[in-house]
Enzyme design. Structure first.
Site, short mmCIF file in Angstrom:
data_model
loop_
_atom_site.label_atom_id
_atom_site.label_comp_id
_atom_site.label_asym_id
_atom_site.label_seq_id
_atom_site.Cartn_x
_atom_site.Cartn_y
_atom_site.Cartn_z
N TYR A 84 9.55 -15.55 -7.09
CA TYR A 84 8.53 -14.59 -7.59
C TYR A 84 7.41 -14.69 -7.04
CZ TYR A 84 5.52 -12.95 -11.23
OH TYR A 84 4.31 -12.21 -11.78
N SER A 140 1.00 -8.37 -8.31
CA SER A 140 2.06 -7.63 -9.02
C SER A 140 2.58 -6.01 -8.41
CB SER A 140 1.39 -7.53 -10.39
OG SER A 140 1.39 -8.68 -11.17
N TYR A 143 -0.73 -2.84 -17.46
CA TYR A 143 -0.59 -3.63 -18.42
C TYR A 143 -1.22 -3.18 -19.72
CZ TYR A 143 0.31 -6.24 -14.51
OH TYR A 143 0.71 -6.68 -13.33
N VAL A 176 -3.39 -8.71 -9.27
CA VAL A 176 -4.41 -9.47 -9.51
C VAL A 176 -5.35 -9.85 -8.10
CG1 VAL A 176 -4.04 -10.19 -11.79
CG2 VAL A 176 -3.27 -11.67 -9.91
N LYS A 180 6.00 -5.84 -7.69
CA LYS A 180 7.06 -5.44 -8.76
C LYS A 180 7.46 -4.04 -8.63
CE LYS A 180 4.50 -8.79 -11.90
NZ LYS A 180 3.58 -8.94 -13.01
#
Ligand code: GLN
Length: 309
Positions: free
Chosen positions: A191, A64, A243, A261, A67
């Protein structure tokens, strides 16, 4: 040794020995192969000094953290129009949660939860073949890190492609509301591959430098984004980058940060440094356990929290 070198070495030595390392992600089977004992830390200061500790050169799956860079690319492509497709409020839920999407009619809360990141990738894909979109993302990473050896770990991408049912659910749900423009399988393919980019702490800290220095690479003077955009990306990293652990990260570390992760975290000390840390064991929110603890120690030691000492 500079004081920064002493701090990085002390932290890397301490983290190597800690027994409480969290759990390696297993929902993407290929990620389960990561060595829970690995730990790397790299700090690159404003003068370009690279201070490294532990496994700073080993590539890991950035997941991630990608991103941040796709958000940067998408803002370059669409500007503020991007914010019609994705919000910028913290979600308070897990990275792969679907509950909010129904209340908010398929518009994800922010670009860092999976749904939001898939919407951002869909925007980058529009008007391109998936291969071109992916090439653009990879070229951007190589340019920022000044390292053409960065590649995609195809085994990780294939592993997620086989098992990414929740991401497929999120993407289909958004598609039903017209939030995604491209075929779901194509958007997901890009993705999964962007998440499977493999980088070392050194490469990642290099790539993050523009965010620490008003949108510019301080060594080359080249502008990547305008200062205002760098500031805003940092704001979203601070509020949404971890998050449902974003509040805790701000409380303990006090820097904009983005986790993945794979166990990596990119953290930005504005005006001071770009920092990458990696330890594959995760906490309950899917953020690197020792990564966070190491960054907390680092910012405390150096007084680098954006909220003061
Ligand atoms: N590729 C991962 C997923 O979509 C990324 C999640 C993460 O790093 N938090 O589940």
């Amino acid at each position: 040794m500079s004081s920064l070198e002493v701090v990085v070495k002390e932290i890397a030595d301490e983290m190597r020995q800690r027994p409480d390392r969290g759990e390696v992600a297993t929902y993407i089977p290929e990620l389960a192969r990561a060595d829970v004992k690995a730990f790397g830390l790299v700090v690159i200061d404003a003068d370009g000094n690279v201070v490294a500790g532990g496994d700073s050169e080993l590539p890991f799956s950035i997941q991630s953290i990608s991103k941040v860079f796709t958000l940067t690319l998408a803002l370059g492509k669409a500007g503020d129009r991007l914010w019609r497709r994705v919000g910028r409020e913290p979600s308070g839920s897990a990275f792969n949660s679907i509950v909010q999407l129904e209340f908010e009619k398929g518009v994800p809360r922010n670009p860092f939860i999976n749904a939001g990141a898939i919407a951002v990738t869909d925007l980058i894909l529009s008007g391109h073949h998936p291969r071109e979109a992916l090439g653009e993302i990879l070229r951007f990473m190589r340019f920022l890190a000044d390292d053409s050896s960065i590649t995609i770990d195809e085994a990780v991408a294939a592993s997620e492609q086989r098992t990414g049912f929740r991401n497929a659910a999120l993407a289909n749900y958004m598609k039903s509301y017209g939030v995604l423009e491209n075929p779901v399988d194509l958007t997901l393919g890009v993705y999964f591959h962007q998440c499977a980019i493999a980088m070392s702490c050194r490469q990642l800290a290099m790539a993050g430098r523009f965010l620490a220095h008003h949108g510019r690479n301080p060594s080359t003077g080249l502008s990547v984004v305008p200062p205002e955009r760098a500031r805003r990306i940092n704001a979203v990293m601070l509020t949404c980058g971890h998050y449902d652990g974003s509040g805790e990260f701000a409380y303990r570390v006090g820097l904009p940060g983005k986790s993945g992760v794979g166990g990596g975290i990119l953290a930005i000390a504005p005006g001071k440094a770009s920092i990458a840390v990696w330890s594959p064991g995760l906490d309950a929110s899917g953020n690197s356990r020792l990564g966070r603890i190491a960054l907390e120690a680092l910012t405390k030691w150096l007084g680098w929290s954006i909220f003061g000492e």
